[in-house]
Design a protein around this motif. Structure first.
Motif, PDB file in Angstrom:
ATOM      1  N   THR A   1      11.414  89.734  33.456  1.00 37.83           N
ATOM      2  CA  THR A   1      10.528  88.694  32.931  1.00 37.83           C
ATOM      3  C   THR A   1       9.086  89.039  33.290  1.00 37.83           C
ATOM      4  O   THR A   1       8.845  89.970  34.063  1.00 37.83           O
ATOM      5  CB  THR A   1      10.856  87.311  33.524  1.00 37.83           C
ATOM      6  OG1 THR A   1      10.620  87.354  34.931  1.00 37.83           O
ATOM      7  CG2 THR A   1      12.279  86.907  33.246  1.00 37.83           C
TER       8      THR A   1
ATOM      9  N   THR B   1      11.371  86.835  28.318  1.00 37.16           N
ATOM     10  CA  THR B   1      10.896  85.554  28.819  1.00 37.16           C
ATOM     11  C   THR B   1      10.873  84.519  27.696  1.00 37.16           C
ATOM     12  O   THR B   1      11.315  83.377  27.882  1.00 37.16           O
ATOM     13  CB  THR B   1       9.495  85.717  29.423  1.00 37.16           C
ATOM     14  OG1 THR B   1       9.494  86.845  30.277  1.00 37.16           O
ATOM     15  CG2 THR B   1       9.091  84.498  30.214  1.00 37.16           C
TER      16      THR B   1
ATOM     17  N   ARG C   1       9.561  82.127  34.760  1.00 40.24           N
ATOM     18  CA  ARG C   1      10.889  82.402  35.323  1.00 40.24           C
ATOM     19  C   ARG C   1      10.863  83.588  36.279  1.00 40.24           C
ATOM     20  O   ARG C   1      10.388  84.660  35.947  1.00 40.24           O
ATOM     21  CB  ARG C   1      11.874  82.667  34.189  1.00 40.24           C
ATOM     22  CG  ARG C   1      13.301  82.843  34.636  1.00 40.24           C
ATOM     23  CD  ARG C   1      14.198  83.048  33.429  1.00 40.24           C
ATOM     24  NE  ARG C   1      14.191  81.885  32.551  1.00 40.24           N
ATOM     25  CZ  ARG C   1      14.867  80.785  32.778  1.00 40.24           C
ATOM     26  NH1 ARG C   1      15.618  80.680  33.846  1.00 40.24           N
ATOM     27  NH2 ARG C   1      14.816  79.776  31.941  1.00 40.24           N
TER      28      ARG C   1
END
Lengths: 316, 289
Positions: free
Chosen positions: A269, A91, A249
């Motif tokens: 993520t 991430t 995300r």
């Protein structure tokens, strides 16, 4: 009791206080008008925030908010889980590259558009560069899954093939997939940043440039010494918004890499990790603990970026 | 026009035009890169030859031009239904969110009731809370209420539109309070003052909110993914996502691209007509935040 001077004073004071806190019709109206907002904020932001905190100390599948009290062990589990750290690293990596590339490219783009003397052209370019921003994450991911097709048939591999390069496994090679996501999100986000920079560029006072002209400064020096410092709050705003967005995300990596974050977990993520644990493994306690860790990370990053801005300001 | 009428030094003008020409060319090249994905999507979506595999080398015109790809997309994916559902969800959220924002913005700006500052501060500070953190308790709340797979799971949270409240309050602050005082003296009810006196003046801020909300709700995927279970309730994003998710990504290029193109038509149409306002709204929302 009320006959003593002290008591009398208290009674007076109390009635005064009462008058101060008595609601007039106007106050009731105010709360009536704000009721949807207040209910919305309390039920759908404040309550869930505390419920999430409460759940993060329990082991629960979600049938009840509280299962067994487990203290900090959800947090400990996450912090000892290598998958969580992998998710966090991915991430960060994707976030940092998208934010930095996004800001640099869109600032250059905005400066170029702003220098156009031709009004119609300015509006045309604004509209064109912004267009990908209205496209949903789902549509963008589907489109780029074909553009980034791993064999020579993919458009992007075809183009780099014209320059004699071998096809790249954009979304199939774990070494590359994260950067492909960055490129894809740049396409969507560039226009948004550009629009905000353009609004900022138009707010730089003309007389600053005129003063610089008198001193004989060239275009480049004016850009470096006037435009960039003047727009610092916008740069910081972009950094903060970009970082927050990047830390959240989910849509694109879920659609392209599935819940495993394929290829090879390189697209795992933090939000994907939360989603997996909450809705596939029914580990709601663990998932909320990770969501709190995410919130803390976002808060720390935001505070740090704001501090950076303030310190630089005081140096001026 | 006025500019060009002014006498200019000929040498200087020539240099500026050359610079402008280079600038325009560079920006055109960049625009081309931004537009190519759309062109590829359109060409592929009409290419029956690409229904199984991407055509190679890339074509600038479909190999077998046909609208059968769109027919296939509409029979395999329930596009009409999904677009209808998305319209229903967006419309409800837009109405509820903007009403909540306008009412509270009006109260916070014009009524200045006791505790107004606290309410504003509370609402604005909750904007910092990431949705990803509150989504699990929210999901559990709706499943307790039996509202999973129900559009109320979109409409009820829509009341919490703190950013809209902030925009509306800032807008009402610019409007004179004397309008209200005069109407109240005439014995008008508060709701009449709001709806008859102030609301007609609010068109610009309503337009901004509608645009921002429409783009946000139409393109949203995470919350619908959690809430919508039955295929008949899917919004367009989730319908498209689940179809590819279940059939595998990278399959049936032209059919997926036909469906994707269709899903973009509403936003692109809105963008074409309101492009100026959308860009202004985005710039405004960026600066205000």
């Amino acid at each position: 009791m009320s006959s003593t001077p002290e008591g009398k004073w208290t009674a007076d004071h109390r009635s005064m206080a009462k008058r101060r806190f008595r609601f007039t019709r106007n106050d009731w109206m105010g709360y009536l008008f704000s009721a949807p907002l207040i209910i919305g904020v309390v039920v759908f932001a404040i309550y869930p925030m505390f419920a999430a905190l409460f759940m993060s100390f329990h082991q629960t599948s979600g049938l009840n908010l509280s299962g067994a009290w487990v203290g900090l062990s959800n947090y400990r589990y996450a912090l000892e889980d290598s998958l969580f750290w992998q998710a966090l690293t991915n991430t960060f990596m994707m976030g940092i590259w998208s934010v930095l590339l996004g800001i640099v490219l869109s600032f250059i783009l905005a400066s170029l558009i702003n220098n156009l003397k031709w009004n119609l052209g300015r509006n045309f370019f604004k509209a064109v560069y912004f267009l990908p921003n209205v496209v949903s994450g789902v549509a963008t991911s589907l489109l780029f899954s074909f553009l980034f097709f791993p064999s020579k048939e993919g458009l992007i591999n075809f183009v780099i093939g014209l320059f004699g390069m071998d096809p790249v496994g954009w979304f199939t090679n774990p070494e590359v997939a994260r950067y492909s996501i960055v490129l894809m999100s740049l396409w969507g986000a560039l226009g948004y940043n550009t629009i905000i920079f353009l609004a900022g560029l138009q707010s730089v006072p003309r007389d600053l440039y005129e003063a610089a002209d008198v001193d004989g400064a060239g275009t480049y020096r004016k850009w470096w010494y006037i435009t960039i410092p003047y727009l610092r709050p916008i740069f910081v705003f972009m950094l903060i918004m970009g970082t927050i967005g990047g830390m959240k995300r989910f849509t694109d990596v879920w659609l392209i890499g599935g819940t495993a974050g394929n290829p090879g977990g390189s697209l795992m993520t933090v939000v994907l990790y939360i989603y997996r644990n909450a809705f596939l493994a029914s580990q709601m306690g663990l998932a909320t603990a990770v969501s709190y860790l995410l919130f803390l990370i976002i808060l720390i990053l935001t505070a740090f970026l704001m501090l950076l801005n303030r310190r630089k300001d005081s140096l001026d | 026009m006025i500019d060009s009428a002014l006498p200019k030094e000929p040498v200087r003008r020539k240099r500026i035009t050359l610079q402008q020409l280079i600038l325009t060319m560079a920006l055109l090249l960049g625009s081309f890169i931004m537009i190519v994905p759309f062109l590829w999507m359109l060409v592929t979506s009409f290419d029956w030859g690409a229904r199984l595999n991407i055509s190679f080398p890339p074509k600038i015109w479909p190999e077998e031009p046909s609208i059968r790809t769109y027919e296939a997309a509409f029979t395999n994916i329930n596009m009409f239904r999904y677009i209808g559902n998305s319209t229903l969800v967006s419309a409800g959220v837009i109405v509820i969110s903007s009403l909540s924002a306008l009412l509270s913005g009006y109260a916070l700006s014009k009524l200045r009731f006791k505790g107004a500052n606290f309410v504003l501060l509370l609402a604005l500070s909750t904007m910092m809370i990431p949705f990803e953190m509150t989504m699990i308790p929210q999901y559990l709340l709706f499943s307790k209420l039996g509202l999973v797979d129900n559009y109320l799971a979109f409409y009820l949270p829509a009341m919490n539109y703190a950013f809209g409240t902030f925009l509306a309050k800032a807008f009402f602050d610019q409007l004179p309070g004397s309008l209200r005082e005069a109407a109240v003296l005439d014995g008008a009810k508060e709701i009449t003052v709001f709806s008859r006196v102030y609301l007609p003046l609010c068109t610009p801020i309503i337009a901004t909110m509608v645009i921002l909300l429409f783009l946000g709700v139409w393109n949203d995927m995470l919350w619908p993914l959690l809430i919508l279970k039955s295929a008949t309730k899917y919004t367009i994003q989730i319908g498209l996502a689940m179809f590819t998710y279940n059939n595998g990504i990278n399959q049936q290029p032209s059919i997926i691209m036909a469906a994707t193109t269709t899903s973009l038509i509403p936003v692109i149409v809105v963008y074409m007509f309101l492009q100026r306002y959308i860009i202004e709204s985005i710039a405004l929302s960026g600066i205000k935040q």
